[in-house]
Design an enzyme around this catalytic site. Structure first.
Site, mmCIF file in Angstrom:
data_model
loop_
_atom_site.group_PDB
_atom_site.id
_atom_site.type_symbol
_atom_site.label_atom_id
_atom_site.label_comp_id
_atom_site.label_asym_id
_atom_site.label_seq_id
_atom_site.Cartn_x
_atom_site.Cartn_y
_atom_site.Cartn_z
ATOM 1 N N ASP A 156 0.769 -1.202 -0.042
ATOM 2 C CA ASP A 156 -0.032 -0.135 -0.031
ATOM 3 C C ASP A 156 1.001 1.082 -0.009
ATOM 4 O O ASP A 156 1.625 1.338 0.894
ATOM 5 C CB ASP A 156 -0.697 -0.040 1.202
ATOM 6 C CG ASP A 156 -2.138 -0.815 1.147
ATOM 7 O OD1 ASP A 156 -2.034 -1.679 0.008
ATOM 8 O OD2 ASP A 156 -2.914 -0.771 2.091
ATOM 9 N N HIS A 168 3.479 -2.238 3.897
ATOM 10 C CA HIS A 168 3.240 -0.732 3.788
ATOM 11 C C HIS A 168 4.795 -0.343 3.236
ATOM 12 O O HIS A 168 5.751 -0.490 4.134
ATOM 13 C CB HIS A 168 2.680 0.021 5.099
ATOM 14 C CG HIS A 168 1.226 -0.168 4.986
ATOM 15 N ND1 HIS A 168 0.758 -1.375 5.763
ATOM 16 C CD2 HIS A 168 0.145 0.401 4.671
ATOM 17 C CE1 HIS A 168 -0.372 -1.400 5.525
ATOM 18 N NE2 HIS A 168 -1.002 -0.324 5.016
#
Length: 263
Positions: free
Chosen positions: A79, A228
């Site tokens: 992400d 992430h």
């Protein structure tokens, strides 16, 4: 007597105010919001979403949670809401080890880091849709959702050779049946995950060994790994994760190669 009548009327009005939202919710079950969660893989057991109450909804709308659990395949996903200085190094490691991945980007990321988005595509990765402004997609209309998705797709298409965008990750993992149905109509497959840990807060990094252990302890066949790119720990552990997963017989594949979803 008049006082009693007013009290009764007041109670009836209060009851009506309380019952109305419940009736509305029951009449529109597709608006019920869920936050994606799962039972983590542990000691070789497969992860599960059976306890979360939304399994049938994900199945109905073709969402991805994991791949074929009979194959030792891994699907690496990131992400990218904003850049924290680590994505270039992550791309270096993926290129060196020939590992495909998908990066879910926001509008902010595309505008702020066009060179990195271009590099993702040019080096063979997929750029996925993480919405333009990172809203709670259960709180916006279908038209607003479509606009969020179109803006990201168009911006990436204008910037790179990737002209189509078919994978979506809902911001913060919040979803409902309405957005699953609406985004599927727009040609998207919603992508969730079966391996994850709390890595999104740059202020609470605990070292590369911690990141390595958190991911490796959850590995399982068909794993969809959520990471992430703002995490320093992930970046420093990435090479060892890849090398040691391969030593265990795992193969890294692109989401476009996923042939089967198992719940």
């Amino acid at each position: 007597m008049k006082r009693r009548i007013f009290l009764v009327l007041g109670c009836l009005l209060l009851i009506c105010e309380i019952v109305q939202p419940i009736a509305t919710a029951e009449a529109n079950p597709d608006q019920r919001a869920y936050h994606f969660g799962f039972k983590k893989s542990k000691n070789g057991q497969l992860p599960s979403i059976n306890e979360e109450g939304f399994k049938s909804i994900l199945e109905k709308h073709g969402a991805i949670f994991l791949g074929d659990t009979n194959q030792k395949d891994i699907y690496l996903t990131f992400d990218n809401g904003y850049e924290n200085g680590y994505t270039a190094k992550i791309l270096d490691i993926l290129k060196e080890r020939k590992v495909p991945s998908i990066f879910f980007v926001t509008g902010h990321y595309v505008k702020d880091q066009p060179e990195l988005v271009q590099r993702m595509v040019s080096e063979g990765h997929i750029v996925g849709n993480h919405s333009w402004s990172h809203p709670d997609v259960t709180q916006i209309s279908n038209d607003q959702l479509k606009n969020e998705l179109v803006k990201v797709k168009t911006a990436v298409a204008d910037l790179t050779s990737q002209k189509e965008m078919t994978f979506l990750r809902a911001p913060r993992g919040i979803f409902n049946e309405s957005m699953l149905a609406s985004s599927r109509t727009e040609g998207y497959t919603n992508v969730f995950w079966s391996v994850a840990y709390k890595d999104w807060d740059p202020a609470t990094q605990r070292g590369s060994q911690y990141a390595y252990t958190q991911v490796m302890n959850q590995l399982h066949p068909g794993a969809v790994i959520l990471l992430h790119s703002v995490s320093k720990d992930n970046t420093e552990a990435m090479a060892q994760m890849i090398d040691d997963a391969r030593k265990q017989g795992y193969e890294f594949k692109s989401l476009t190669q996923m042939q089967k979803k198992t719940y």
